[in-house]
Design a protein around this motif. Sequence first.
Motif, PDB file in Angstrom:
ATOM      1  N   UNK A 190      -9.281  -6.180 -19.794  1.00 55.63           N
ATOM      2  CA  UNK A 190      -8.840  -6.531 -18.435  1.00 55.63           C
ATOM      3  C   UNK A 190      -7.921  -5.440 -17.890  1.00 55.63           C
ATOM      4  N   UNK A 191      -7.027  -4.922 -18.723  1.00 52.06           N
ATOM      5  CA  UNK A 191      -6.124  -3.856 -18.277  1.00 52.06           C
ATOM      6  C   UNK A 191      -6.939  -2.643 -17.825  1.00 52.06           C
ATOM      7  N   UNK A 192      -7.920  -2.248 -18.630  1.00 48.75           N
ATOM      8  CA  UNK A 192      -8.749  -1.087 -18.275  1.00 48.75           C
ATOM      9  C   UNK A 192      -9.516  -1.328 -16.985  1.00 48.75           C
ATOM     10  N   UNK A 193     -10.107  -2.513 -16.834  1.00 47.65           N
ATOM     11  CA  UNK A 193     -10.878  -2.776 -15.619  1.00 47.65           C
ATOM     12  C   UNK A 193      -9.962  -2.839 -14.397  1.00 47.65           C
ATOM     13  N   UNK A 194      -8.782  -3.441 -14.549  1.00 46.01           N
ATOM     14  CA  UNK A 194      -7.840  -3.505 -13.419  1.00 46.01           C
ATOM     15  C   UNK A 194      -7.294  -2.116 -13.095  1.00 46.01           C
ATOM     16  N   UNK A 195      -7.060  -1.298 -14.126  1.00 47.27           N
ATOM     17  CA  UNK A 195      -6.622   0.084 -13.901  1.00 47.27           C
ATOM     18  C   UNK A 195      -7.670   0.856 -13.105  1.00 47.27           C
ATOM     19  N   UNK A 196      -8.944   0.689 -13.467  1.00 48.27           N
ATOM     20  CA  UNK A 196     -10.026   1.366 -12.750  1.00 48.27           C
ATOM     21  C   UNK A 196     -10.068   0.922 -11.295  1.00 48.27           C
ATOM     22  N   UNK A 197      -9.928  -0.386 -11.048  1.00 46.33           N
ATOM     23  CA  UNK A 197      -9.900  -0.892  -9.674  1.00 46.33           C
ATOM     24  C   UNK A 197      -8.718  -0.305  -8.912  1.00 46.33           C
ATOM     25  N   UNK A 198      -7.561  -0.262  -9.568  1.00 42.06           N
ATOM     26  CA  UNK A 198      -6.343   0.244  -8.943  1.00 42.06           C
ATOM     27  C   UNK A 198      -6.512   1.715  -8.554  1.00 42.06           C
ATOM     28  N   UNK A 199      -7.096   2.514  -9.461  1.00 44.52           N
ATOM     29  CA  UNK A 199      -7.277   3.934  -9.181  1.00 44.52           C
ATOM     30  C   UNK A 199      -8.323   4.169  -8.085  1.00 44.52           C
ATOM     31  N   UNK A 200      -9.339   3.354  -8.020  1.00 48.92           N
ATOM     32  CA  UNK A 200     -10.339   3.459  -6.953  1.00 48.92           C
ATOM     33  C   UNK A 200      -9.704   3.175  -5.608  1.00 48.92           C
ATOM     34  N   UNK A 201      -8.847   2.140  -5.557  1.00 49.06           N
ATOM     35  CA  UNK A 201      -8.180   1.790  -4.317  1.00 49.06           C
ATOM     36  C   UNK A 201      -7.245   2.908  -3.839  1.00 49.06           C
ATOM     37  N   UNK A 202      -6.521   3.545  -4.762  1.00 51.29           N
ATOM     38  CA  UNK A 202      -5.581   4.583  -4.350  1.00 51.29           C
ATOM     39  C   UNK A 202      -6.320   5.856  -3.940  1.00 51.29           C
ATOM     40  N   UNK A 203      -7.519   6.095  -4.496  1.00 49.79           N
ATOM     41  CA  UNK A 203      -8.282   7.280  -4.110  1.00 49.79           C
ATOM     42  C   UNK A 203      -8.877   7.126  -2.719  1.00 49.79           C
ATOM     43  N   UNK A 204      -9.178   5.916  -2.300  1.00 50.07           N
ATOM     44  CA  UNK A 204      -9.763   5.667  -0.980  1.00 50.07           C
ATOM     45  C   UNK A 204      -8.769   5.921   0.137  1.00 50.07           C
ATOM     46  N   UNK A 205      -7.520   5.820  -0.160  1.00 44.29           N
ATOM     47  CA  UNK A 205      -6.490   5.921   0.903  1.00 44.29           C
ATOM     48  C   UNK A 205      -6.277   7.330   1.289  1.00 44.29           C
TER      49      UNK A 205
END
Length: 148
Positions: free
Chosen positions: A133-148
């Motif tokens: 879960x940590x890895x999947x949430x980290x991936x989601x978090x990094x995708x969101x910050x790259x979009x900005x």
Amino acid sequence: MDKLTKEQRRKNMQAVKATGSKIEIALAKALFASGYRYRKNDKTVFGKPDLTFKKLKIAIFVDSEFWHGKDWEIHKYDHKSNQDFWHQKIERNIQRDKDVNKALEESGWSVLRFWGKDIQKEINLCINKIEEIIKSRNNEFHKDTQRR
């Protein structure tokens, strides 16, 4: 009828901890030893999870089989005395757990619940689930910050 006297039962029930149980501590120590940092019993998170990764929105609950009604339909009638009280109490706990899960998930949290016996017997499986879960949430978090 209860095998213990009222005084013995009262002392046993007073000894039950709301936080810092052996199973909770075991999971927390295993996570810490794996290099993870978390918050314990964060009152600012709905339901006051036992462990939280606030930035990643991960809530972890450590549930004892007795208080949270594991296999409730099978064990419902194990209580020999004061059945009405125990049925109401444990069923309220089960419903509260469902309500807390729903509210957290609707707020974007990942919710993990572990039974005490699972932590005692298979702590590595529990840690692996948390790491996934940590890895999947980290991936989601990094995708969101790259979009900005």
